[in-house]
Design a protein around this motif. Sequence first.
Motif, PDB file in Angstrom:
ATOM      1  N   ARG A 104      -8.320  -0.974  -3.517  1.00  0.00           N
ATOM      2  CA  ARG A 104      -7.233  -1.172  -2.571  1.00  0.00           C
ATOM      3  C   ARG A 104      -6.765  -2.626  -2.550  1.00  0.00           C
ATOM      4  O   ARG A 104      -5.594  -2.899  -2.289  1.00  0.00           O
ATOM      5  N   MET A 105      -7.658  -3.558  -2.801  1.00  0.00           N
ATOM      6  CA  MET A 105      -7.278  -4.967  -2.861  1.00  0.00           C
ATOM      7  C   MET A 105      -6.428  -5.279  -4.087  1.00  0.00           C
ATOM      8  O   MET A 105      -5.716  -6.285  -4.102  1.00  0.00           O
ATOM      9  N   GLY A 106      -6.502  -4.438  -5.116  1.00  0.00           N
ATOM     10  CA  GLY A 106      -5.707  -4.643  -6.317  1.00  0.00           C
ATOM     11  C   GLY A 106      -6.438  -5.332  -7.440  1.00  0.00           C
ATOM     12  O   GLY A 106      -5.800  -5.821  -8.387  1.00  0.00           O
ATOM     13  N   VAL A 107      -7.772  -5.378  -7.388  1.00  0.00           N
ATOM     14  CA  VAL A 107      -8.539  -6.104  -8.404  1.00  0.00           C
ATOM     15  C   VAL A 107      -8.311  -5.519  -9.795  1.00  0.00           C
ATOM     16  O   VAL A 107      -8.110  -6.268 -10.769  1.00  0.00           O
ATOM     17  N   PHE A 108      -8.300  -4.218  -9.930  1.00  0.00           N
ATOM     18  CA  PHE A 108      -8.140  -3.603 -11.246  1.00  0.00           C
ATOM     19  C   PHE A 108      -6.712  -3.803 -11.775  1.00  0.00           C
ATOM     20  O   PHE A 108      -6.510  -3.986 -12.977  1.00  0.00           O
ATOM     21  N   ARG A 109      -5.737  -3.793 -10.890  1.00  0.00           N
ATOM     22  CA  ARG A 109      -4.361  -4.046 -11.319  1.00  0.00           C
ATOM     23  C   ARG A 109      -4.170  -5.500 -11.743  1.00  0.00           C
ATOM     24  O   ARG A 109      -3.420  -5.800 -12.679  1.00  0.00           O
ATOM     25  N   VAL A 110      -4.847  -6.419 -11.065  1.00  0.00           N
ATOM     26  CA  VAL A 110      -4.789  -7.828 -11.457  1.00  0.00           C
ATOM     27  C   VAL A 110      -5.360  -8.019 -12.851  1.00  0.00           C
ATOM     28  O   VAL A 110      -4.806  -8.770 -13.672  1.00  0.00           O
ATOM     29  N   ALA A 111      -6.452  -7.333 -13.158  1.00  0.00           N
ATOM     30  CA  ALA A 111      -7.041  -7.442 -14.494  1.00  0.00           C
ATOM     31  C   ALA A 111      -6.078  -6.947 -15.560  1.00  0.00           C
ATOM     32  O   ALA A 111      -5.967  -7.554 -16.639  1.00  0.00           O
ATOM     33  N   VAL A 270      -7.010 -16.490  -7.396  1.00  0.00           N
ATOM     34  CA  VAL A 270      -6.408 -15.899  -8.594  1.00  0.00           C
ATOM     35  C   VAL A 270      -5.858 -14.514  -8.276  1.00  0.00           C
ATOM     36  O   VAL A 270      -4.719 -14.176  -8.641  1.00  0.00           O
ATOM     37  N   VAL A 271      -6.661 -13.699  -7.606  1.00  0.00           N
ATOM     38  CA  VAL A 271      -6.215 -12.350  -7.240  1.00  0.00           C
ATOM     39  C   VAL A 271      -4.950 -12.422  -6.393  1.00  0.00           C
ATOM     40  O   VAL A 271      -3.967 -11.697  -6.628  1.00  0.00           O
ATOM     41  N   GLU A 272      -4.951 -13.298  -5.403  1.00  0.00           N
ATOM     42  CA  GLU A 272      -3.796 -13.403  -4.519  1.00  0.00           C
ATOM     43  C   GLU A 272      -2.553 -13.882  -5.260  1.00  0.00           C
ATOM     44  O   GLU A 272      -1.448 -13.360  -5.056  1.00  0.00           O
ATOM     45  N   GLN A 273      -2.724 -14.878  -6.151  1.00  0.00           N
ATOM     46  CA  GLN A 273      -1.579 -15.404  -6.888  1.00  0.00           C
ATOM     47  C   GLN A 273      -0.974 -14.337  -7.805  1.00  0.00           C
ATOM     48  O   GLN A 273       0.257 -14.193  -7.885  1.00  0.00           O
ATOM     49  N   VAL A 274      -1.807 -13.600  -8.500  1.00  0.00           N
ATOM     50  CA  VAL A 274      -1.301 -12.563  -9.406  1.00  0.00           C
ATOM     51  C   VAL A 274      -0.603 -11.462  -8.617  1.00  0.00           C
ATOM     52  O   VAL A 274       0.472 -10.976  -9.012  1.00  0.00           O
ATOM     53  N   LEU A 275      -1.178 -11.056  -7.503  1.00  0.00           N
ATOM     54  CA  LEU A 275      -0.552 -10.026  -6.680  1.00  0.00           C
ATOM     55  C   LEU A 275       0.803 -10.497  -6.157  1.00  0.00           C
ATOM     56  O   LEU A 275       1.781  -9.726  -6.139  1.00  0.00           O
ATOM     57  N   ASN A 276       0.882 -11.739  -5.730  1.00  0.00           N
ATOM     58  CA  ASN A 276       2.148 -12.248  -5.187  1.00  0.00           C
ATOM     59  C   ASN A 276       3.217 -12.415  -6.265  1.00  0.00           C
ATOM     60  O   ASN A 276       4.399 -12.150  -6.033  1.00  0.00           O
ATOM     61  N   PHE A 278       3.329 -10.937  -9.469  1.00  0.00           N
ATOM     62  CA  PHE A 278       3.640  -9.852 -10.396  1.00  0.00           C
ATOM     63  C   PHE A 278       3.545  -8.452  -9.783  1.00  0.00           C
ATOM     64  O   PHE A 278       4.045  -7.501 -10.393  1.00  0.00           O
ATOM     65  N   LEU A 279       2.908  -8.299  -8.653  1.00  0.00           N
ATOM     66  CA  LEU A 279       2.615  -6.955  -8.150  1.00  0.00           C
ATOM     67  C   LEU A 279       3.130  -6.711  -6.737  1.00  0.00           C
ATOM     68  O   LEU A 279       2.631  -5.827  -6.040  1.00  0.00           O
ATOM     69  N   GLY A 280       4.104  -7.469  -6.313  1.00  0.00           N
ATOM     70  CA  GLY A 280       4.754  -7.168  -5.044  1.00  0.00           C
ATOM     71  C   GLY A 280       4.114  -7.738  -3.813  1.00  0.00           C
ATOM     72  O   GLY A 280       4.543  -7.418  -2.699  1.00  0.00           O
ATOM     73  N   GLY A 281       3.083  -8.547  -3.943  1.00  0.00           N
ATOM     74  CA  GLY A 281       2.501  -9.201  -2.775  1.00  0.00           C
ATOM     75  C   GLY A 281       1.072  -8.766  -2.496  1.00  0.00           C
ATOM     76  O   GLY A 281       0.668  -7.637  -2.796  1.00  0.00           O
ATOM     77  N   ALA A 282       0.318  -9.686  -1.908  1.00  0.00           N
ATOM     78  CA  ALA A 282      -1.080  -9.426  -1.551  1.00  0.00           C
ATOM     79  C   ALA A 282      -1.174  -9.081  -0.079  1.00  0.00           C
ATOM     80  O   ALA A 282      -0.604  -9.772   0.766  1.00  0.00           O
TER      81      ALA A 282
END
Length: 367
Positions: A104-111, A270-276, A278-282
């Motif tokens: 749910r945090m998006g760790v796998f999508r960040v990878a 890193v997770v937060e930066q990638v989510l913000n 490339f993936l619509g926000g953390a």
Amino acid sequence: MTYQTHQTIQRLWQQFAQDTLEGMPSDQRARLQSAFEARFGELLKGAAGDDKDAFVDLLGFGQDGLKPFGEVAYPYLAADFDEAVIPSQLHAAAELYFIFQHERMGVFRVAAVLRQLFREGRMRIQRGPGARLLYVLDKWQPLRYGPKERMAAYKRVFNYGRRPAPAGGIVNQNFHYQFVALMSALAQYYRDLTIGEVIRGASEIDQRPYGNIAAVQRLGLDLRYGLDRASYGNIVALAHETGIYLRQLLELFDTPDVKKSFDANTKWDVVEQVLNRFLGGATELSQRAKMAETGRRVLLWAAGNEFDSGIDPLLFQTEAKPAGSAAEAWLAAYRLTEEGRRFPGVSASLRWAVGLPPRSAEMPVMG
């Protein structure tokens, strides 16, 4: 042991326990009472060893013909339903819950984003430890259990997600309801203990009437039973393989060159930066991280607890204290998530869970 002998032992033992406990101080009586009850059960179990021919004797087909009812062997019926669970499945379910919150945090999508950026040359890394791990990660993926299998596992064990349930598989429909109810019961139990100690001025068992152990035990048993029956099949292997993969991803995010490429200080930056980017926000990173940690702790506690109804209340208080603290932390984080914002509070949720009339018109959201 015959039926008549069983009745005699039961009557004499009760009289013996009553005579022994009478006149004792309250603290000694509380300790000996539970010990007497356990010893009485062992005595009956050990004495009921001659009931192999009880059925034929009851019908009169035994070698001695028709016996009086009082001389027929008394069967010892063991109450072992609550113990009929598989610990490895429960432990795997606890680890799967930890993995789900990171999902749910998006760790796998960040990878997946990092792998794509590395292949396309859009990250300023080349020979560092992060680049090395990305190269290995690009060649090593979970051998059998990818995103589809993970989603199916979440649905089956926790009833989380919108993926259709596996055909013929058992779905744990009531997990979230039971999980929130157990967290509420643990939190309420220790809140009541605190109130009792403040009012009474002591923590002695005869001076504090607060704290409902039965509610915690009943909810814990129901939760454990539901997890056990829904976690057959590949759940143990999936949780083990995905857990190794998740650990590798977190190590990747914490490498110096990956953190430098995103101007980050920690792996969670890193997770937060990638989510913000490339993936619509953390969202809900802090809450999900705390729910993963404390939820797993409570599930492991429930998996290893016998939930003996005759346990000494002081012993239960000591054993359950870490789980009670984790439950309070889980609830505090849960109330700040999207699905937990309408959570009506510990008292209202627990009253609803145990079937008492609600004091509030708003019921807890389970989903």
